[in-house]
Structures are given as C-alpha cells and as structure tokens.
Design a protein around this motif. Structure first.
Motif, mmCIF file in Angstrom:
data_model
loop_
_atom_site.group_PDB
_atom_site.id
_atom_site.type_symbol
_atom_site.label_atom_id
_atom_site.label_comp_id
_atom_site.label_asym_id
_atom_site.label_seq_id
_atom_site.Cartn_x
_atom_site.Cartn_y
_atom_site.Cartn_z
ATOM 1 N N CYS A 99 46.939 42.514 24.986
ATOM 2 C CA CYS A 99 45.816 41.895 25.694
ATOM 3 C C CYS A 99 45.776 40.380 25.531
ATOM 4 O O CYS A 99 45.223 39.670 26.375
ATOM 5 C CB CYS A 99 44.490 42.479 25.195
ATOM 6 S SG CYS A 99 44.284 44.241 25.547
ATOM 7 N N PHE A 101 48.050 38.121 25.773
ATOM 8 C CA PHE A 101 48.871 37.325 26.689
ATOM 9 C C PHE A 101 48.945 37.951 28.083
ATOM 10 O O PHE A 101 49.754 37.534 28.899
ATOM 11 C CB PHE A 101 50.285 37.173 26.118
ATOM 12 C CG PHE A 101 50.296 36.746 24.674
ATOM 13 C CD1 PHE A 101 49.834 35.488 24.316
ATOM 14 C CD2 PHE A 101 50.709 37.608 23.679
ATOM 15 C CE1 PHE A 101 49.825 35.096 22.993
ATOM 16 C CE2 PHE A 101 50.695 37.219 22.348
ATOM 17 C CZ PHE A 101 50.244 35.959 21.994
ATOM 18 N N CYS A 102 48.088 38.921 28.353
ATOM 19 C CA CYS A 102 48.108 39.603 29.650
ATOM 20 C C CYS A 102 47.459 38.723 30.718
ATOM 21 O O CYS A 102 46.355 38.197 30.504
ATOM 22 C CB CYS A 102 47.372 40.937 29.545
ATOM 23 S SG CYS A 102 47.258 41.828 31.115
ATOM 24 N N PRO A 103 48.085 38.550 31.895
ATOM 25 C CA PRO A 103 47.487 37.711 32.949
ATOM 26 C C PRO A 103 46.206 38.305 33.527
ATOM 27 O O PRO A 103 45.435 37.593 34.165
ATOM 28 C CB PRO A 103 48.602 37.634 34.005
ATOM 29 C CG PRO A 103 49.466 38.821 33.741
ATOM 30 C CD PRO A 103 49.418 39.047 32.273
ATOM 31 N N GLU A 104 45.955 39.615 33.313
ATOM 32 C CA GLU A 104 44.740 40.253 33.822
ATOM 33 C C GLU A 104 43.665 40.361 32.738
ATOM 34 O O GLU A 104 42.718 41.132 32.864
ATOM 35 C CB GLU A 104 45.081 41.646 34.363
ATOM 36 C CG GLU A 104 46.063 41.603 35.523
ATOM 37 C CD GLU A 104 46.440 43.009 35.993
ATOM 38 O OE1 GLU A 104 45.976 43.977 35.361
ATOM 39 O OE2 GLU A 104 47.169 43.122 36.975
ATOM 40 N N ASN A 105 43.815 39.578 31.702
ATOM 41 C CA ASN A 105 42.915 39.644 30.552
ATOM 42 C C ASN A 105 41.450 39.504 30.957
ATOM 43 O O ASN A 105 40.609 40.317 30.588
ATOM 44 C CB ASN A 105 43.308 38.543 29.557
ATOM 45 C CG ASN A 105 42.547 38.652 28.249
ATOM 46 O OD1 ASN A 105 41.452 39.171 28.184
ATOM 47 N ND2 ASN A 105 43.157 38.143 27.198
ATOM 48 N N GLN A 106 41.144 38.472 31.727
ATOM 49 C CA GLN A 106 39.756 38.189 32.064
ATOM 50 C C GLN A 106 39.148 39.301 32.902
ATOM 51 O O GLN A 106 38.029 39.766 32.649
ATOM 52 C CB GLN A 106 39.660 36.856 32.803
ATOM 53 C CG GLN A 106 38.233 36.360 33.011
ATOM 54 C CD GLN A 106 37.527 36.054 31.705
ATOM 55 O OE1 GLN A 106 38.148 35.556 30.770
ATOM 56 N NE2 GLN A 106 36.236 36.364 31.631
ATOM 57 N N CYS A 108 40.064 42.393 33.078
ATOM 58 C CA CYS A 108 39.952 43.603 32.258
ATOM 59 C C CYS A 108 38.718 43.530 31.371
ATOM 60 O O CYS A 108 37.974 44.492 31.228
ATOM 61 C CB CYS A 108 41.204 43.763 31.406
ATOM 62 S SG CYS A 108 41.214 45.223 30.372
ATOM 63 N N GLU A 140 43.824 32.364 19.756
ATOM 64 C CA GLU A 140 43.291 31.626 20.905
ATOM 65 C C GLU A 140 43.179 30.139 20.598
ATOM 66 O O GLU A 140 43.480 29.300 21.441
ATOM 67 C CB GLU A 140 41.930 32.207 21.288
ATOM 68 C CG GLU A 140 42.026 33.604 21.891
ATOM 69 C CD GLU A 140 40.661 34.227 22.150
ATOM 70 O OE1 GLU A 140 39.635 33.629 21.739
ATOM 71 O OE2 GLU A 140 40.606 35.300 22.765
ATOM 72 N N GLN A 145 51.154 31.202 23.426
ATOM 73 C CA GLN A 145 51.214 31.760 24.773
ATOM 74 C C GLN A 145 52.027 33.043 24.869
ATOM 75 O O GLN A 145 51.930 33.760 25.868
ATOM 76 C CB GLN A 145 51.799 30.732 25.745
ATOM 77 C CG GLN A 145 50.952 29.479 25.891
ATOM 78 C CD GLN A 145 49.575 29.783 26.472
ATOM 79 O OE1 GLN A 145 49.441 30.526 27.438
ATOM 80 N NE2 GLN A 145 48.544 29.211 25.861
ATOM 81 N N SER A 146 52.834 33.329 23.849
ATOM 82 C CA SER A 146 53.674 34.523 23.945
ATOM 83 C C SER A 146 54.188 34.892 22.560
ATOM 84 O O SER A 146 54.154 34.086 21.631
ATOM 85 C CB SER A 146 54.864 34.283 24.886
ATOM 86 O OG SER A 146 55.706 33.279 24.341
#
Length: 690
Positions: A99, A101-106, A108, A140, A145-146
C-alpha cells in the motif's frame, strides 16, 4: 551542568548526560526512531536516528550519543537521508508494504475501508495500525518511493489464542520495545527473542500462550509496539480514533488516570494517562467491553405485575413521585453503590434527607465489611498513595495479588526491590509478589488473621515467622499494603500489626469511590426490616422481596439479578456510565480526581444525579435544579466533611460482586483469566464482563 551544541545550524543548550536525541526533542527538533520509547534506556537497534557529527567519519545513532560542548550535528543531510532509506528498504523486505507505493493508494483509502477486516495483513489499508503506525509515518516522511529488495513474507501464523490482543509477528520490525517494556515493569519477562539470524522473532519462552507464560495483560507491550504486530481485539478494525479524553478509572480505589479513546460517538478503548506506564487488565481492556455491553440499560422501563413495558422520563418521574409522595419515611430506603461519583453521593444523600425525610443512604459495599467496618474506616483514614513505597525499606503485602487486578502496584514493587527494599508478603495462594518476595508467609486458608496477630505480638509459636519478624524488627520505614480481601475481612488484625510495627499504610479497597462515599457521610443505617419502597443506585436487588414492594432500579446495566420478573412493581432507570458523564471520585489516599464525558450516554440514559433531580422536581421539591456537576461541587464545598464510618448494614442488603461496577460484576475478568484454555481454532476470544 549544561553544554552548548549546534543542531541543523541552530545553537541549543542541553544538560550534560543527555543524548543528542533527547536534546533535539527538548528543543522541538524531530529525529525519526523506531526503537526509542519513553521510560526505556537507549537501545540503538533500529538505527533510524543516525546523524552526522562534525569531526566524525561515521554516522552514530542520536539515541546513544551523549551531547558534548561545541558539538555540531546535522540530522537531515543527503548522506543521512540515503542511509535511512537504505535501512527502510531492508526493513520492508520482510514487512507487508504494497500500500505504501501503490498508485491507487488514495482512492483505496477513501473507498475501500472494509479491507481492514481481512484476516491477514498484506498492506497498510488492511492493517489495524493504519494511520497509527510509526513505520508508516517514517517512510512517508523519508520520501522513499520504492523498495529495492525482493520481498520475503515470513508467513508466520497470526496468534489469536490469548484474550484481549492478537499477535501478528509478520509485521514486527524487531525493535525490541515490547520486550524491554515488559522487562522494566514486571518481575516475570513474558516476551523474549526466539531463534537466530533471519529466523529471529519475538515470542514467549517455549512458544507458550501469554496466559501460560503468566502475563498480567497490562497492555504495555501493545502501547510500545510501533507497528500493527500487537493490537487489541476490541479496537482492531476501527482505524484511527477521533480523539482522546482524559479520565479516571473507577474500577478500583487507585483511581488511575486514563485516556478514553473514542470514535463515531463511542468509547473504543482506554490507554494509560500521562506518565503512567501501564494499567491493570480491567482498566486497559475492560472499559469498552463494559460501556458497550449488550446488557446496557438504555430505555426507561415500567415494571408492572412482573412485566416490563417501555416508558419515558416524564411518565417515570410522575409515577415515581406518586409512589414516593405516599411513602412514610420508615418505608423507604435508598441503597447506592460505592462506585458512583461523589456528586451522585451528595445528591442521593440530599434526596433521602430532604425529600424523603428518611434515614441516611445505605451503602451496598457495607455488606462486604460486615463485622469490621469501623476498623476498615480507621485504616482508610491512614491510607497513603502508592508513592509511599518509594522511601520504604520494607514493604509488607497483606492479601495482595497484583497479577491481574491492581497490577499497577507490581512495577512499584519491582522498583523498590531494585533499590534494595525487602519484600514480605502473606497470602494463602499463588500470587505475584509471592514469587519474588524475600519472605512469603503462606497460612492455611482462613487462618491469616491469627498469623497477622502473632506478627503484631512478636510471637512465633509454630516456628514459621522468624524471618518475617526479623525483617519487621530491622525495618526503619516499613509500609503495609493491604489488599481488598484483608481490608474487608481482617481489618482489626491489620490495624494491630500497623500500630505494632509503626508502619505506613496503603489500603486498596475494591470499590472505586469508597472514600468519596465515606466523605459524603454515606454508611449503613442500623439493621431493620426491609422497607416497602426501595431505590437502588448501582446496587443489587435484595433477596425475597415482599410482593407489595415497589423498586426503583437506577443502573448502567440490566443483568440477571435485576431482571423485571424478580420483582413485581417498579421502574428501571438507565444511568450513564463514568465515560458518559462528568464527575469525580476520591482515591484510596483521599485525593479527589475529576473525569469528563468521552461519549454520549446510550438511549435514554442520564447521569445518576440528574435522575434523582428529575424525581425531586416532580415531587415539587426545591434545591434540585443543578445545571451541571460544577453546581453540585460548589454546594458540596460549603458542606462540612463527614467523619468516615462504615457501620453494620441490615442483613437484607445484598453484597455486591467482589469487583463490581454499577452491578456489572467485573470479578469475572479476574477470576476467569486463570480458567481460560483457548484452543488454536478460536479466532476472537473475548472475556465477557457478565
């Protein structure tokens, strides 16, 4: 002696002996860390707090580096950031981090909050520590970033066999905080490191459950954990709370300061107050179970011919006024629990004297002190706070078992032992102080009073008391700690020993506000017949009620002992719990402590004093128009304090549960723990309040 050093270009002053981390924090400079924890010595295991110091080639940890005059420190250079990120990448190689580094974090986080109810944590959004995790915040803030290494999920079994909290060591970062905080508070180290190398993990010795290992379930390890590896069952799926409210635990006379955690209008947990390292099992885990219990009394009920019908406050006040207006003073009795607030005591006493012109308020707890109430009251008048143990050279525990109930005493006993104080204890069965006492006197059950009297007289008829008598004779500042059982059963013997030894005294009644009730002049009236009209506030129903009795039950809970079919006519009036109203109590040392509401009362429930005022107003009586507890306190301040006294109660008064809160017997929390034998198949074991 102070020194001057520069951190991030800013000159600050620190005390010699402080670490760089302590100096930085004292001056508002943030340095990230995972293994550092208040009250524990520096550890340096996580290495998150590395810094650069002028003149040194390495990057030392700020938590283990003492300050020096003229030192120049940088906490956020490119080199430090790069090293921290490398450390985080290595941690995340064995920590679920999808979660982060996932681009859909926000999206989700906004739309998929039920993911948190998954059985296994695979990322932040289905972790109980989401938005409450120190590792998550550090990552954070670091700008990472990865990840850089192939992830290795440890696939450890999530351990759900113990009461109160789960253990998911797949989320553990091996900071050691749980191990060290357990070691610093208790005589028994429950947690340890198991295995070696890449297989290292936190565990109990020999893989036992916490119950089998002798855990007191104080919750300190959960509070210390920086991730979701340890999390309490009742709070697991709520997510971050809305806030906290400072309060006081009413579950025993110690009155520990707590923080009530609330969300969506409900109390979901309790944490230790500022400066308090831990709570006992009831204060730490019992509050949400109690105040959110399905047996909470939420509606006003009119009981007629043994059947309960939902009513409202106007009708209930009218009916109560009708019955009470025709009741002779000798036909009325008000019985109150010693766990009510001091404001409830004051208004109840005023109601009985001014409205009903009746005898003083009865105290249900007096039934526990039958035969020795006066001696118990004298001991309470001498009682000191737990801080009295700090200067004692001998601590004598009488009937105290601090494993589960009142376990906040154990850290103080441990500290006293470490500075050289002797520990003496008398108890018939296994108990925490007995395992590590210098002398454990183990009398036969119900012969404890005889042994205490022998100690007071300096006798050793059976040749068992020599070592104890020697410790007592050598002590210059002895202190007695009297547990709830001995305070109620053996107060005369304890009083004789206290006088003979010239000892200080710490008395620990079971009741949360017994001292407040005594200050309010609430004791037990002389024995007499059972009156026709009974008003019970947090108290149990007497046995064998006459058929023409009218009973007003004002309580937080509607348990089996108070079900309508057990009485013919009356009212059941829902009362707010301590977490739902403002109030105060007096702890075992005589100190007044105030608490505030953290949630609204459920259903129609009202504060106890407000219910009494409503009925008094329905009867047309003046002087009961208080707007808030401050109005009551102002009136209380003008009244002379009564002389503490516990007189013998009428035989018909039912004794409360040993550790009750408004009729909900919390003794099941204590007694039931030792009987639990959970199986590996149990997914969510919870110990019921009632």
């Amino acid at each position: 002696m102070s020194v001057r050093l520069k951190i991030n270009g800013r000159w600050i002053t620190a005390e010699r002996g402080q670490t760089v981390l302590e100096a930085a924090r004292a001056n508002g400079i943030e340095i990230p860390t995972l293994c550092d924890y208040p009250g524990l010595p520096s550890h340096g295991s996580c290495r998150m707090c590395i810094v650069e110091i002028e003149g040194r080639a390495n990057t030392p940890t700020a938590c283990t580096t003492p300050v020096d005059d003229g030192m120049v420190v940088e906490t956020d250079t490119a080199k430090v950031r790069e090293l921290r990120q490398d450390l985080l990448r290595m941690l995340l190689a064995e920590h679920p981090a999808a979660c982060l580094f996932c681009p859909e974090n926000q999206a989700c986080e906004e739309c998929m909050v039920t993911l948190r109810k998954a059985g296994v944590t695979t990322g932040c959004h289905n972790c109980p520590a989401d938005r409450q995790c120190s590792l998550q915040k550090i990552i954070e803030d670091s700008g990472l970033q990865s990840i850089a290494y192939p992830p290795r999920y440890r696939a450890l079994r999530v351990e759900k066999y113990d009461p109160f909290f789960d253990r998911d060591y797949n989320l553990c970062v091996l900071c050691g905080r749980c191990i060290r905080v357990c070691e610093s508070l208790h005589f028994t180290n429950i947690l340890t490191y198991a295995r070696r190398g890449s297989q290292t993990r936190v565990d109990t010795s020999f893989g036992r459950t916490h119950l089998e290992a002798g855990c007191s379930f104080c919750g300190a390890c959960i509070d210390a954990c920086p991730t979701g590896a340890l999390w309490e069952k009742t709070r697991k799926w709520y997510g971050a709370p809305d806030g906290e409210v400072a309060s006081v635990c009413p579950f025993c006379s110690l009155g520990c300061e707590i923080r009530l955690v609330h969300k969506n209008g409900s109390v979901i947990g309790a944490l230790p107050g500022e400066g308090l390292p831990a709570l006992c099992v009831k204060g730490r885990f019992g509050v949400p179970e109690l105040v959110n219990h399905p047996d909470r009394l939420k509606d006003v009920l009119h009981v007629s011919a043994g059947e309960a019908v939902k009513s409202d406050w106007n009708e209930a006040s009218r009916l109560a006024a009708e019955v009470l207006s025709g009741c002779a003073p000798d036909d009325f009795a008000l019985i109150v629990s010693a766990n009510c607030s001091s404001e409830d005591f004051y208004v109840a006493n005023k109601f009985t004297r001014q409205v009903m012109r009746s005898a003083p308020v009865y105290l249900s707890a007096a039934a526990r002190y039958r035969g020795g109430g006066q001696a118990s009251a004298r001991l309470l008048a001498l009682s000191q706070p737990l801080e009295a143990l700090e200067s004692a050279d001998l601590i004598f525990c009488l009937g105290l078992d601090a494993q589960y109930y009142q376990s906040v005493v154990e850290p103080r006993l441990r500290q006293a032992k470490e500075r050289g104080a002797k520990l003496l204890t008398i108890h018939a069965g296994e108990h925490v102080p007995g395992r590590f006492a210098d002398v454990w006197l183990q009398p036969q059950p119900f012969s404890e009073g005889e042994m205490i009297n022998d100690l007071a007289e300096g006798r050793d008829d059976r040749g068992q008391l020599g070592a104890a008598l020697h410790l007592l004779s050598e002590a210059r500042k002895p202190v007695l700690i009297v547990g709830p059982d001995y305070l109620a059963r053996l107060p005369e013997a304890v009083e004789r020993l206290q006088k003979a030894a010239g000892a200080g005294l710490v008395a620990l009644p079971a009741e949360g506000n017994l001292m407040g009730s005594l200050r309010a002049g609430i004791g037990a009236a002389p024995a007499g017949r059972l009156p026709r009209v009974l008003y019970l506030i947090g108290a149990a129903l007497p046995h064998d009620l006459p058929g023409d009795s009218f009973v007003l039950i004002q309580n937080t809970h509607a348990l089996q002992a108070e079900l309508p079919h057990l009485f013919h006519e009356g009212l059941m009036l829902p009362m707010a719990a301590f977490s739902e109203t403002d109030g105060s109590l007096v702890d075992q040392s005589g100190k007044m402590k105030c608490y505030s509401a953290a949630a609204a009362p459920p259903g129609e429930a009202l504060p106890g004093w407000k219910i009494l005022c409503q009925i008094a107003q329905a009867l047309g009586k003046p002087g009961f128009d208080y707007g808030c507890v401050d109005d009551i306190r102002a009136e209380m301040a003008g009244q002379a304090a009564e002389r503490p006294e516990i007189s013998s109660p009428p035989e018909w008064i039912a004794a409360p549960g040993e550790h009750d809160y408004h009729g909900a017997p919390l003794d099941k929390w204590v007694a039931g723990l030792g009987d639990l034998q959970p199986s590996p198949q149990e997914e969510g074991l919870r110990v019921p309040v009632a």
